[in-house]
Design a protein around this motif. Structure first.
Motif, PDB file in Angstrom:
ATOM      1  N   ALA A  13      38.487  46.091  32.672  1.00  0.00           N
ATOM      2  CA  ALA A  13      39.104  45.466  31.500  1.00  0.00           C
ATOM      3  C   ALA A  13      40.069  44.378  31.947  1.00  0.00           C
ATOM      4  O   ALA A  13      40.769  44.516  32.941  1.00  0.00           O
ATOM      5  N   GLY A  14      40.096  43.303  31.194  1.00  0.00           N
ATOM      6  CA  GLY A  14      40.968  42.184  31.523  1.00  0.00           C
ATOM      7  C   GLY A  14      40.236  40.861  31.456  1.00  0.00           C
ATOM      8  O   GLY A  14      40.804  39.812  31.741  1.00  0.00           O
ATOM      9  N   GLY A  15      38.973  40.909  31.086  1.00  0.00           N
ATOM     10  CA  GLY A  15      38.153  39.710  31.082  1.00  0.00           C
ATOM     11  C   GLY A  15      38.485  38.716  29.987  1.00  0.00           C
ATOM     12  O   GLY A  15      38.378  37.513  30.187  1.00  0.00           O
TER      13      GLY A  15
ATOM     14  N   MET B  21      46.592  34.141  39.575  1.00  0.00           N
ATOM     15  CA  MET B  21      46.255  34.520  38.202  1.00  0.00           C
ATOM     16  C   MET B  21      44.873  33.985  37.826  1.00  0.00           C
ATOM     17  O   MET B  21      44.110  34.663  37.137  1.00  0.00           O
ATOM     18  N   ALA B  22      44.529  32.788  38.285  1.00  0.00           N
ATOM     19  CA  ALA B  22      43.186  32.253  38.028  1.00  0.00           C
ATOM     20  C   ALA B  22      42.131  33.123  38.714  1.00  0.00           C
ATOM     21  O   ALA B  22      41.082  33.415  38.129  1.00  0.00           O
ATOM     22  N   LEU B  23      42.430  33.572  39.933  1.00  0.00           N
ATOM     23  CA  LEU B  23      41.503  34.467  40.636  1.00  0.00           C
ATOM     24  C   LEU B  23      41.383  35.807  39.923  1.00  0.00           C
ATOM     25  O   LEU B  23      40.312  36.425  39.919  1.00  0.00           O
ATOM     26  N   GLN B  24      42.477  36.271  39.318  1.00  0.00           N
ATOM     27  CA  GLN B  24      42.425  37.494  38.510  1.00  0.00           C
ATOM     28  C   GLN B  24      41.419  37.334  37.382  1.00  0.00           C
ATOM     29  O   GLN B  24      40.624  38.229  37.118  1.00  0.00           O
ATOM     30  N   GLY B  25      41.485  36.190  36.718  1.00  0.00           N
ATOM     31  CA  GLY B  25      40.563  35.926  35.619  1.00  0.00           C
ATOM     32  C   GLY B  25      39.120  35.915  36.077  1.00  0.00           C
ATOM     33  O   GLY B  25      38.243  36.518  35.441  1.00  0.00           O
ATOM     34  N   ILE B  26      38.862  35.246  37.193  1.00  0.00           N
ATOM     35  CA  ILE B  26      37.501  35.195  37.734  1.00  0.00           C
ATOM     36  C   ILE B  26      37.033  36.602  38.121  1.00  0.00           C
ATOM     37  O   ILE B  26      35.926  37.019  37.785  1.00  0.00           O
ATOM     38  N   GLY B  27      37.895  37.321  38.812  1.00  0.00           N
ATOM     39  CA  GLY B  27      37.528  38.658  39.299  1.00  0.00           C
ATOM     40  C   GLY B  27      37.194  39.625  38.179  1.00  0.00           C
ATOM     41  O   GLY B  27      36.183  40.340  38.248  1.00  0.00           O
ATOM     42  N   HIS B  28      38.019  39.665  37.152  1.00  0.00           N
ATOM     43  CA  HIS B  28      37.757  40.586  36.042  1.00  0.00           C
ATOM     44  C   HIS B  28      36.444  40.259  35.347  1.00  0.00           C
ATOM     45  O   HIS B  28      35.672  41.155  35.005  1.00  0.00           O
ATOM     46  N   ASN B  29      36.192  38.979  35.130  1.00  0.00           N
ATOM     47  CA  ASN B  29      34.955  38.601  34.442  1.00  0.00           C
ATOM     48  C   ASN B  29      33.722  38.875  35.295  1.00  0.00           C
ATOM     49  O   ASN B  29      32.730  39.409  34.793  1.00  0.00           O
TER      50      ASN B  29
ATOM     51  N   LEU C  86      43.673  32.926  31.710  1.00  0.00           N
ATOM     52  CA  LEU C  86      44.275  32.751  33.036  1.00  0.00           C
ATOM     53  C   LEU C  86      43.493  31.729  33.849  1.00  0.00           C
ATOM     54  O   LEU C  86      44.080  30.910  34.558  1.00  0.00           O
ATOM     55  N   LEU C  87      42.179  31.787  33.718  1.00  0.00           N
ATOM     56  CA  LEU C  87      41.317  30.870  34.453  1.00  0.00           C
ATOM     57  C   LEU C  87      41.467  29.431  33.979  1.00  0.00           C
ATOM     58  O   LEU C  87      41.326  28.497  34.752  1.00  0.00           O
ATOM     59  N   ILE C  88      41.786  29.242  32.721  1.00  0.00           N
ATOM     60  CA  ILE C  88      41.975  27.894  32.185  1.00  0.00           C
ATOM     61  C   ILE C  88      43.378  27.375  32.482  1.00  0.00           C
ATOM     62  O   ILE C  88      43.554  26.254  32.968  1.00  0.00           O
ATOM     63  N   ILE C  89      44.392  28.185  32.221  1.00  0.00           N
ATOM     64  CA  ILE C  89      45.783  27.737  32.347  1.00  0.00           C
ATOM     65  C   ILE C  89      46.189  27.572  33.818  1.00  0.00           C
ATOM     66  O   ILE C  89      46.879  26.611  34.167  1.00  0.00           O
TER      67      ILE C  89
ATOM     68  N   ALA D 275      50.143  34.730  28.949  1.00  0.00           N
ATOM     69  CA  ALA D 275      48.791  35.203  29.272  1.00  0.00           C
ATOM     70  C   ALA D 275      48.846  36.356  30.271  1.00  0.00           C
ATOM     71  O   ALA D 275      48.044  37.290  30.192  1.00  0.00           O
ATOM     72  N   HIS D 276      49.801  36.313  31.191  1.00  0.00           N
ATOM     73  CA  HIS D 276      49.976  37.390  32.170  1.00  0.00           C
ATOM     74  C   HIS D 276      50.323  38.696  31.459  1.00  0.00           C
ATOM     75  O   HIS D 276      49.730  39.748  31.739  1.00  0.00           O
ATOM     76  N   VAL D 277      51.271  38.643  30.534  1.00  0.00           N
ATOM     77  CA  VAL D 277      51.659  39.843  29.777  1.00  0.00           C
ATOM     78  C   VAL D 277      50.478  40.350  28.951  1.00  0.00           C
ATOM     79  O   VAL D 277      50.202  41.559  28.905  1.00  0.00           O
ATOM     80  N   ALA D 278      49.764  39.430  28.300  1.00  0.00           N
ATOM     81  CA  ALA D 278      48.600  39.820  27.508  1.00  0.00           C
ATOM     82  C   ALA D 278      47.529  40.456  28.402  1.00  0.00           C
ATOM     83  O   ALA D 278      46.852  41.409  27.995  1.00  0.00           O
TER      84      ALA D 278
END
Length: 124
Positions: A98-100, A76-84, A106-109, A16-19
Motif C-alpha cells: 500500500a502506498g501507490g 520520496m520519488a523512489l518511494q513512489g516508484i517502489g510502491h507502484n 511523490l513521483l511527480i512532486i 504528500a509524505h504525510v498522506a
C-alpha cells in the motif's frame, strides 16, 4: 521567484509524505505486520521530522539544506516508484505494498522540487 516555487513544492512534498504514511497505515503495508502500528508510526514520525527541519533551513537559505533536501526529494520519488512497481508485480495492495496512490504524487512532486532546488543552488 524561484524561491517561492521551492517553498510551495516543499510544502506539497511534506503533505504528500504525510498522506503517504496515512495510506500505508490504512492499506496495512506489510511492514506493519512485523513491527506493529506503534513502532511504525513512531519511526515515521522521527523520519518526518528530518525533512521538516531541512525545510526550516531551506527557508534560512542554507546551501547544505538545499543539497540534503535533494536527497530527501529523490528518496520520496523512489518511494513512489517502489510502491507502484511492487503493487503491480505482486498484485497485493492491502496487506502488501500500500502506498501507490500517494506514490504517484511523490513521483511527480519530487523531481520538480529537485529541479528548483538545483536552480536555487546555482544562483547562490
Amino acid at each position: 521567484m524561484k524561491s517561492n516555487k521551492v517553498i510551495v513544492l516543499y510544502l506539497l512534498l511534506l503533505v504528500a509524505h504525510v498522506a503517504h504514511i496515512f495510506e500505508e497505515t490504512w492499506g496495512r503495508f506489510w511492514i506493519l505486520n512485523h513491527v506493529g502500528l506503534g513502532w511504525y508510526l513512531s519511526l515515521n514520525w522521527v523520519l518526518f521530522c528530518i525533512p521538516v527541519m531541512l525545510f526550516y533551513f531551506v527557508l534560512m537559505h542554507k546551501t547544505w539544506a538545499y543539497r540534503l533536501s535533494i536527497v530527501y526529494a529523490a528518496f520520496m520519488a523512489l518511494q513512489g516508484i517502489g510502491h507502484n512497481f511492487m503493487t503491480i508485480i505482486t498484485g497485493n495492495y492491502f496487506d502488501g505494498f500500500a502506498g501507490g496512490y500517494t506514490g504517484i504524487g511523490l513521483l511527480i512532486i519530487g523531481p520538480v522540487l529537485i529541479y528548483y532546488l538545483l536552480k536555487e543552488i546555482q544562483t547562490r
